[in-house]
Write a protein that holds these residues in place. Structure first.
Motif, PDB file in Angstrom:
ATOM      1  N   GLN A  92       0.762  -1.104  -0.042  1.00 30.32           N
ATOM      2  CA  GLN A  92       0.102  -0.068  -0.032  1.00 30.32           C
ATOM      3  C   GLN A  92       0.855   1.329   0.145  1.00 30.32           C
ATOM      4  N   VAL A 104      -1.918  -3.982  -1.338  1.00 31.26           N
ATOM      5  CA  VAL A 104      -2.796  -3.648  -2.574  1.00 31.26           C
ATOM      6  C   VAL A 104      -3.041  -5.192  -3.314  1.00 31.26           C
ATOM      7  N   LEU A 136      -6.602  -8.830  -3.932  1.00 30.42           N
ATOM      8  CA  LEU A 136      -6.529  -7.234  -4.155  1.00 30.42           C
ATOM      9  C   LEU A 136      -7.444  -6.606  -3.191  1.00 30.42           C
ATOM     10  N   THR A 137      -6.595  -5.737  -2.599  1.00 28.87           N
ATOM     11  CA  THR A 137      -7.336  -4.698  -1.481  1.00 28.87           C
ATOM     12  C   THR A 137      -7.254  -3.254  -2.018  1.00 28.87           C
ATOM     13  N   VAL A 138      -8.106  -2.656  -2.285  1.00 27.23           N
ATOM     14  CA  VAL A 138      -8.007  -1.419  -2.844  1.00 27.23           C
ATOM     15  C   VAL A 138      -8.860  -0.379  -2.205  1.00 27.23           C
ATOM     16  N   SER A 139      -8.488   0.908  -1.731  1.00 23.92           N
ATOM     17  CA  SER A 139      -9.285   1.646  -0.910  1.00 23.92           C
ATOM     18  C   SER A 139      -9.644   2.755  -1.847  1.00 23.92           C
ATOM     19  N   LEU A 143      -7.844   5.377  -5.014  1.00 17.34           N
ATOM     20  CA  LEU A 143      -8.331   5.690  -6.231  1.00 17.34           C
ATOM     21  C   LEU A 143      -8.458   7.168  -6.609  1.00 17.34           C
ATOM     22  N   LEU A 225     -13.064  -3.658  -1.982  1.00 15.77           N
ATOM     23  CA  LEU A 225     -12.898  -2.248  -2.111  1.00 15.77           C
ATOM     24  C   LEU A 225     -13.261  -1.543  -0.949  1.00 15.77           C
TER      25      LEU A 225
END
Length: 264
Positions: A92, A104, A136-139, A143, A225
């Motif tokens: 991250q 991420v 996948l770990t997206v914040s 973004l 997300l």
């Protein structure tokens, strides 16, 4: 006399067979040395990929391309399996690491098989890409930062309102009435040419090279997300499988989604 003639014939036959056997031995020794050298180079290259020098070189190259830090557990390659990366993680951003522990992207295994003929020519073309169990770990904050950064790159620079003054226009000198001017002198008339006008060359149509197919296979993927400011999971998808050719001719593929969870 007959025995002497027979012995001379056998000696001549032995002398003819000896050069052939020596050539075969030389070829066999050469092939053995080449095989041993190939095995040694194969082992040294895999040892370098397993070492911190090999993984560090790939991690720095990925950081240049993505702008994020990477961690690779180990790597290996073989002519039949291609290049394999194990325990690959994209971390991250530093601003979000205190609020979000998960990277991420975390992948157990990535296998890339290239087109070896194109690779020998200096062209890197993947034949197939297999990604096993990616997470996948997206914040939302990441973004938004990427969107604002891309908008800043696409913005136009302000133009300066100051303009350089134009030089004053110079007046042409007064014409002498006694001297003939180009307007008064008669121009000779040109005879029309009877030669046909040359035809424009027809451009040859070049057939664009057909794109090589790339087969992508993703197995048991997970996607999240999240919002770090609100500590909320917006989307949670599990059991995603993808198997399809990205380029080349139209082919059939499969997409499978195990479950999707939304808040509320």
């Amino acid at each position: 006399m007959a025995s002497e003639a027979d012995s001379s014939d056998t000696d001549s036959k032995k002398d003819a067979v000896r050069p052939r056997s020596s050539v075969r031995r030389r070829i066999f020794r050469y092939l053995c040395w080449c095989g041993a050298l190939a095995i040694i180079l194969f082992g040294i290259s895999n040892l370098w990929l397993w070492s911190s020098w090999g993984t560090g070189a790939v991690e720095s190259e990925l950081k240049k391309r993505t702008g994020q830090e990477w961690e690779i557990g180990s790597m290996s390659w073989s002519p039949w399996n291609g290049i394999s990366l194990y325990n690959t993680r994209m971390l991250q951003p530093k601003e979000l690491r205190d609020q979000l522990d998960q990277p991420v992207m975390a992948v157990q295994k990535i296998r890339v098989r290239p087109y070896w003929r194109q690779l020998a020519r200096g062209q890197v073309r993947p034949h197939s890409v297999e990604i096993d169990s990616p997470e996948l770990t997206v914040s939302v904050e990441m973004l938004a930062a990427i969107a604002s950064r891309s908008a800043g790159f696409n913005g136009q620079k302000p133009t300066s309102s100051l303009q350089t003054p134009k030089p004053p226009a110079t007046q042409p000198p007064a014409a002498d009435p006694d001297k003939p001017t180009p307007e008064n002198t008669p121009t000779p008339q040109k005879k029309p040419s009877t030669k046909p006008a040359p035809r424009a060359p027809v451009a040859e149509k070049k057939n664009s090279p057909q794109a090589l197919p790339v087969h992508l296979k993703i197995t048991n993927a997970k996607f999240r997300l999240v919002s770090t400011s609100k500590q909320l999971d917006i989307i949670h998808m599990d059991g995603f499988d993808y198997d399809h050719a990205l380029l080349g001719e139209d082919t059939e593929g499969t997409i499978k989604i195990g479950s999707v969870q939304l808040p509320g």
